[in-house]
Design a protein around this motif. Structure first.
Motif, PDB file in Angstrom:
ATOM      1  N   SER A  55     -16.871  -6.800 -70.989  1.00 18.81           N
ATOM      2  CA  SER A  55     -17.965  -6.924 -70.034  1.00 18.81           C
ATOM      3  C   SER A  55     -17.468  -7.657 -68.794  1.00 18.81           C
ATOM      4  CB  SER A  55     -19.143  -7.688 -70.640  1.00 18.81           C
ATOM      5  OG  SER A  55     -19.685  -6.970 -71.733  1.00 18.81           O
ATOM      6  N   LYS A  62     -18.530  -9.327 -65.078  1.00 20.59           N
ATOM      7  CA  LYS A  62     -19.593  -9.778 -64.179  1.00 20.59           C
ATOM      8  C   LYS A  62     -19.126  -9.578 -62.743  1.00 20.59           C
ATOM      9  CE  LYS A  62     -22.485 -12.723 -66.929  1.00 20.59           C
ATOM     10  NZ  LYS A  62     -23.337 -13.918 -66.926  1.00 20.59           N
ATOM     11  N   ASP A  97     -26.821  -7.200 -65.731  1.00 19.74           N
ATOM     12  CA  ASP A  97     -26.105  -8.228 -64.974  1.00 19.74           C
ATOM     13  C   ASP A  97     -24.595  -8.144 -65.124  1.00 19.74           C
ATOM     14  OD1 ASP A  97     -25.895  -8.995 -67.576  1.00 19.74           O
ATOM     15  OD2 ASP A  97     -26.519 -11.064 -67.278  1.00 19.74           O
ATOM     16  N   HIS A  98     -24.091  -7.022 -65.628  1.00 21.43           N
ATOM     17  CA  HIS A  98     -22.655  -6.863 -65.762  1.00 21.43           C
ATOM     18  C   HIS A  98     -22.312  -5.378 -65.894  1.00 21.43           C
ATOM     19  CE1 HIS A  98     -24.014  -6.789 -69.993  1.00 21.43           C
ATOM     20  NE2 HIS A  98     -22.939  -6.031 -70.223  1.00 21.43           N
ATOM     21  N   LYS A 131     -10.580  -8.244 -66.686  1.00 25.84           N
ATOM     22  CA  LYS A 131     -11.835  -8.980 -66.538  1.00 25.84           C
ATOM     23  C   LYS A 131     -11.646 -10.216 -65.652  1.00 25.84           C
ATOM     24  CE  LYS A 131     -14.944 -11.870 -69.341  1.00 25.84           C
ATOM     25  NZ  LYS A 131     -16.266 -11.345 -68.934  1.00 25.84           N
ATOM     26  N   GLU A 160     -13.303 -10.354 -61.893  1.00 29.98           N
ATOM     27  CA  GLU A 160     -14.356 -11.347 -61.661  1.00 29.98           C
ATOM     28  C   GLU A 160     -13.947 -12.344 -60.582  1.00 29.98           C
ATOM     29  OE1 GLU A 160     -16.691 -11.316 -65.962  1.00 29.98           O
ATOM     30  OE2 GLU A 160     -15.343 -12.996 -65.486  1.00 29.98           O
TER      31      GLU A 160
END
Length: 292
Positions: free
Chosen positions: A12, A14, A102-103, A133, A137
């Motif tokens: 995941s 963000k 939200d991701h 990731k 991010e």
């Protein structure tokens, strides 16, 4: 023919979907995350992101002891959604990108090879996903930058020239030729910072004026984006920028003025702004010092 084991991995992120997709599919980004451990790196990457296009990522140990090319061909590409490809040894891989609340969720499935254990392969591929990731991010986090320039002119003149519509276009052309703004530099007013595209459609940022004291300071807070003339203030893409500030301070001493700029930007544009803001301020300096 022996059926290959299928390994499924998830991660995941963000960050906005556009940033996730760009980090995954752009060679300039791939070289920064495509390795499973700190003693390896990916010094070169090239790809043709289309059905039938080839890719090659050079993977190497930092001590020079080992290296190989991770190569293959894309079979199907659906922008912002899915990529399917096969490796040179025929094994198939598919990667799916899904925007959640939200991701962004990435689901990667690959056919395992037989020379190493499935668990070892799972750990290696997952480690690369975790690198991806962290890197992606970091591109979406706000960084506060500071710039200044000394101008041989009174603060009132610098203030007026910096914000006057015509001269604003001149010094901000360093960022985007044709840049301009709409609105008033008054507290509570909405400002639109616009950079038209090739078709003349208006795109840029939407901001609220939070500070406005002539000859001393002006500041704005970002509310959203202008996308081809449409104001957008909600959604994953906006959350990255919402709340970012931009301020210009004017400090006069002995008929000279120091302009101090404070600006927030995401990591993806940090290097660009570090290079471009000084150029823009030099243009402003020249305009102010040659205007009588």
């Amino acid at each position: 023919m022996e059926k290959l084991a299928l390994v499924k991995l998830t991660v995941s992120i963000k960050a906005p979907l556009s940033q996730v997709w760009g980090s995954w599919t752009s060679a300039e980004h791939i070289v920064n995350w495509n390795f499973a451990s700190e003693d390896w790196h990916c010094p070169k990457a090239k790809l043709e992101l289309r059905s039938g296009g080839e890719f090659s990522y050079h993977m190497a140990a930092k001590d020079g002891s080992q290296a190989f090319d991770f190569k293959g061909e894309f079979e199907e590409v659906v922008p912002m959604q899915m990529i399917k490809f096969h490796l040179d040894d025929g094994r198939k891989v598919q990667v799916h990108f899904k925007q959640m609340k939200d991701h962004v969720e990435i689901v990667e499935e690959f056919e395992a090879e037989s020379s190493h254990s499935i668990e070892m392969q799972r750990q290696g591929w997952q480690a690369i996903l975790e690198n991806f990731k962290v890197y992606t991010e970091s591109l979406s986090k706000l960084h506060r930058l500071h710039f200044d320039v000394q101008i041989e002119a009174p603060a009132q003149a610098v203030y007026e020239i910096m914000l006057a519509p015509d001269t604003y276009r001149e010094w901000t052309a360093a960022f985007h030729p044709g840049s301009y703004y709409k609105g008033k530099w008054e507290v509570g007013e909405t400002l639109y910072f616009i950079g038209p595209d090739a078709e003349g459609r208006e795109s840029g940022m939407v901001a609220k004026v939070t500070k406005a004291k002539p000859r001393e300071i002006v500041g704005v807070e970002m509310l959203g984006m202008l996308d081809k003339g449409v104001e957008v203030t909600e959604g994953p893409e906006i959350e990255t920028w919402k709340g970012a500030v931009e301020e210009y301070c004017f400090e006069e001493r002995d008929s000279a003025t120091t302009v101090r700029v404070t600006v927030d930007t995401i990591g993806e544009y940090k290097a660009y702004f570090e290079e471009t803001w000084p150029k823009a301020l030099q243009v402003l300096k020249t305009i102010c010092e040659t205007t009588k």
